[in-house]
Design a protein around this motif. Structure first.
Motif, mmCIF file in Angstrom:
data_model
loop_
_atom_site.group_PDB
_atom_site.id
_atom_site.type_symbol
_atom_site.label_atom_id
_atom_site.label_comp_id
_atom_site.label_asym_id
_atom_site.label_seq_id
_atom_site.Cartn_x
_atom_site.Cartn_y
_atom_site.Cartn_z
ATOM 1 N N PHE A 26 9.543 112.110 -21.627
ATOM 2 C CA PHE A 26 8.937 111.271 -22.653
ATOM 3 C C PHE A 26 9.907 110.184 -23.110
ATOM 4 O O PHE A 26 9.524 109.005 -23.233
ATOM 5 C CB PHE A 26 8.508 112.134 -23.834
ATOM 6 C CG PHE A 26 7.991 111.354 -25.007
ATOM 7 C CD1 PHE A 26 6.757 110.758 -24.959
ATOM 8 C CD2 PHE A 26 8.756 111.209 -26.150
ATOM 9 C CE1 PHE A 26 6.273 110.025 -26.036
ATOM 10 C CE2 PHE A 26 8.287 110.491 -27.227
ATOM 11 C CZ PHE A 26 7.037 109.899 -27.167
ATOM 12 N N TYR A 27 11.162 110.554 -23.345
ATOM 13 C CA TYR A 27 12.143 109.560 -23.787
ATOM 14 C C TYR A 27 12.449 108.542 -22.695
ATOM 15 O O TYR A 27 12.788 107.392 -22.995
ATOM 16 C CB TYR A 27 13.412 110.261 -24.261
ATOM 17 C CG TYR A 27 13.217 111.089 -25.502
ATOM 18 C CD1 TYR A 27 12.442 110.619 -26.548
ATOM 19 C CD2 TYR A 27 13.797 112.348 -25.647
ATOM 20 C CE1 TYR A 27 12.241 111.372 -27.692
ATOM 21 C CE2 TYR A 27 13.603 113.110 -26.787
ATOM 22 C CZ TYR A 27 12.829 112.613 -27.803
ATOM 23 O OH TYR A 27 12.619 113.359 -28.927
ATOM 24 N N ASP A 28 12.307 108.942 -21.435
ATOM 25 C CA ASP A 28 12.429 107.983 -20.335
ATOM 26 C C ASP A 28 11.273 106.995 -20.403
ATOM 27 O O ASP A 28 11.463 105.771 -20.302
ATOM 28 C CB ASP A 28 12.428 108.735 -18.998
ATOM 29 C CG ASP A 28 12.499 107.786 -17.803
ATOM 30 O OD1 ASP A 28 12.870 106.603 -17.980
ATOM 31 O OD2 ASP A 28 12.192 108.228 -16.677
ATOM 32 N N ASP A 29 10.042 107.493 -20.587
ATOM 33 C CA ASP A 29 8.873 106.626 -20.681
ATOM 34 C C ASP A 29 9.013 105.632 -21.830
ATOM 35 O O ASP A 29 8.576 104.484 -21.726
ATOM 36 C CB ASP A 29 7.603 107.460 -20.897
ATOM 37 C CG ASP A 29 7.204 108.253 -19.661
ATOM 38 O OD1 ASP A 29 7.680 107.903 -18.563
ATOM 39 O OD2 ASP A 29 6.434 109.221 -19.793
ATOM 40 N N CYS A 30 9.631 106.075 -22.924
ATOM 41 C CA CYS A 30 9.805 105.212 -24.096
ATOM 42 C C CYS A 30 10.974 104.243 -23.944
ATOM 43 O O CYS A 30 11.116 103.313 -24.740
ATOM 44 C CB CYS A 30 10.032 106.054 -25.346
ATOM 45 S SG CYS A 30 8.665 107.135 -25.755
ATOM 46 N N GLY A 31 11.839 104.492 -22.961
ATOM 47 C CA GLY A 31 13.001 103.637 -22.772
ATOM 48 C C GLY A 31 14.164 103.970 -23.670
ATOM 49 O O GLY A 31 15.141 103.221 -23.717
ATOM 50 N N VAL A 32 14.110 105.093 -24.375
ATOM 51 C CA VAL A 32 15.183 105.457 -25.292
ATOM 52 C C VAL A 32 16.328 106.164 -24.558
ATOM 53 O O VAL A 32 17.486 106.026 -24.923
ATOM 54 C CB VAL A 32 14.644 106.365 -26.423
ATOM 55 C CG1 VAL A 32 15.755 106.781 -27.367
ATOM 56 C CG2 VAL A 32 13.556 105.639 -27.201
ATOM 57 N N LEU A 33 15.985 106.912 -23.521
ATOM 58 C CA LEU A 33 17.007 107.623 -22.753
ATOM 59 C C LEU A 33 16.589 107.620 -21.285
ATOM 60 O O LEU A 33 15.837 108.478 -20.828
ATOM 61 C CB LEU A 33 17.167 109.064 -23.264
ATOM 62 C CG LEU A 33 18.238 109.915 -22.551
ATOM 63 C CD1 LEU A 33 19.618 109.291 -22.716
ATOM 64 C CD2 LEU A 33 18.229 111.342 -23.085
ATOM 65 N N ARG A 34 17.062 106.632 -20.547
ATOM 66 C CA ARG A 34 16.733 106.507 -19.130
ATOM 67 C C ARG A 34 17.629 107.410 -18.294
ATOM 68 O O ARG A 34 18.818 107.587 -18.605
ATOM 69 C CB ARG A 34 16.919 105.067 -18.661
ATOM 70 C CG ARG A 34 16.036 104.046 -19.367
ATOM 71 C CD ARG A 34 14.604 104.148 -18.933
ATOM 72 N NE ARG A 34 13.828 102.986 -19.346
ATOM 73 C CZ ARG A 34 12.531 102.873 -19.216
ATOM 74 N NH1 ARG A 34 11.849 103.879 -18.675
ATOM 75 N NH2 ARG A 34 11.903 101.798 -19.629
ATOM 76 N N PRO A 35 17.124 107.998 -17.216
ATOM 77 C CA PRO A 35 17.993 108.757 -16.313
ATOM 78 C C PRO A 35 18.946 107.819 -15.580
ATOM 79 O O PRO A 35 18.676 106.617 -15.449
ATOM 80 C CB PRO A 35 17.002 109.428 -15.355
ATOM 81 C CG PRO A 35 15.781 108.575 -15.414
ATOM 82 C CD PRO A 35 15.714 108.020 -16.803
ATOM 83 N N ALA A 36 20.048 108.370 -15.110
ATOM 84 C CA ALA A 36 21.001 107.551 -14.370
ATOM 85 C C ALA A 36 20.437 107.132 -13.021
ATOM 86 O O ALA A 36 20.741 106.065 -12.508
ATOM 87 C CB ALA A 36 22.303 108.330 -14.170
#
Length: 413
Positions: A26-36
């Protein structure tokens, strides 16, 4: 990140930082915590050990109840803006705590009554406050007034006990509310019963005073009752319909078919729920929501960074100007304008995917959906300005509302 740094799977990284894999997605989708890194073939997400500090900080901010739009400011904004956001949130928490304490003190006095125990009932054990919250969220979507007169079945809440879950559903054809509860204990079923919306609210008022309750549905009659120890509350006669097999309840609209028929949302808007609610409240005319600024989808430059618009207010309305170029992977800050062609427009910060959106709602339909939400954020998933819009708590998938948009007037704004 150094290419030589060992990457962690999403499960390993989740355990290290105290988040769930679904929260990381979810945080990846929001752009708050992208995976490396994301595998181009499998889609598997990989994280670097150096991202742990940001992830833990994010988790702490969310545990403190900070909306995502404010989390982005604390993580990536100027220091003075971050301090302003945190101070405003602390004051908001103090007010909420005082209001909650006053409410609990009013609810404490009670006069329980005893009752015997019967057999042949399907049962589910759930928290009393949890059940009360579910009814509070779902019941407002039931039909009232002339709509109920035309379609009496829509004045009810559908209660389902099936496959280890309890579901409450209500719809007036313009909106649909669904809440899923996962009991700590479950036996019997399946059961499908319609409960008059007012009777459901009465059950909720009783349940909220109990730590846990047993929800019981008869196997051969449309009977529903709640049990907490020796205290029992039954739905009055004439306020339920439907048998264990769901014969009468089958006339209730097939909400599963409605949910399965939803198109994938081209636009995803995450905004402070209370701020949006306050912006919509009190407006009698059709409310228009429009997004300004570049979206996270297609808004990246050649270097992978994003341009952010200026943001001039926190969720509490205090000034906190933020204007910057974000680093690759940082959330794109945009502006949501709420207007009705009459009152002064209200502009709110948000996190969004997609751009160039303008959609309109009947405030009498949208406002209850926002009021029924849980948590500081609300997520709007929009496939089209003519299709049902999914309104749900941004990081709680157990409650979902569908709201129909309306056609905008040519003279609006």
């Amino acid at each position: 990140m150094d290419d030589s740094e060992a990457l962690l799977s999403i499960g390993t990284f989740a355990r290290r930082v105290g988040l769930t894999p679904s929260a990381l997605r979810f945080y990846d989708d929001c752009g708050v915590l992208r995976p490396a890194r994301v595998d181009g073939v499998t889609g598997y997400r990989r994280y670097g050990a150096g991202q742990a500090a940001r992830a833990v900080r994010l988790r702490q901010l969310r545990e403190a109840g900070l909306p995502l739009v404010d989390v982005a400011v604390v993580l990536d904004g100027p220091e003075d803006a971050a301090h302003g956001v945190l101070r405003a949130h602390l004051e908001r928490m103090r007010r909420n705590e005082a209001e909650a304490r006053a409410l609990v003190e009013r609810l404490l006095p009670e006069a329980p009554e005893g009752a015997g125990h019967c057999r042949a009932w399907a049962r589910a054990r759930i928290g009393g406050a949890e059940l009360a919250s579910a009814v509070r969220q779902v019941a407002p979507a039931a039909a009232t007034g002339k709509a109920r007169e035309r379609h009496p079945v829509l004045g009810h809440v559908l209660l389902e006990l099936s496959l280890g879950e309890v579901r409450l559903v209500a719809t007036d054809r313009y909106r649909l509310a669904v809440r899923v509860l996962r009991p700590t204990e479950f036996e019997g079923g399946p059961r499908h019963v319609l409960i008059d919306a007012e009777a459901a609210r009465s059950l909720a008022e009783w349940a909220v005073r109990r730590r846990t309750v047993e929800l019981e549905c008869a196997g051969d009659e449309a009977e529903v009752r709640l049990r907490s120890g020796t205290d029992v509350r039954e739905v009055p006669a004439g306020c339920t319909a439907g048998r264990g097999g769901g014969a009468e309840a089958a006339v209730f609209p097939d909400y599963r078919l409605m949910l399965e028929g939803l198109e994938a949302g081209r636009h995803r808007l995450i905004v402070d729920r209370e701020a949006l609610r306050d912006a919509v409240a009190g407006r009698a005319r059709v409310v228009s929501l429009s997004v300004a600024g570049g979206g996270t989808g297609g808004g990246e430059d050649a270097e992978g960074g994003r341009k952010c618009v200026v943001s001039r207010e926190t969720a509490s309305g205090e000034a906190a100007e933020v204007s910057r170029e974000t680093a690759p992977g940082a959330p794109a800050e945009q502006t949501l304008t709420v207007s009705d062609g009459g009152r002064e427009p209200v502009r709110l910060r948000l996190i969004a995917e997609g751009s160039g959106l303008r959609i309109a709602f009947d405030p009498a339909v949208l406002l209850p959906a926002l009021e029924a939400g849980v948590g500081p954020d609300v997520l709007l998933e929009i496939a089209s300005v003519e299709r049902p819009v999914v309104v749900r708590s941004a990081d709680q998938g157990s409650f979902t509302t569908l709201v129909m948009p309306v056609r905008r007037s040519g003279t609006e704004d």
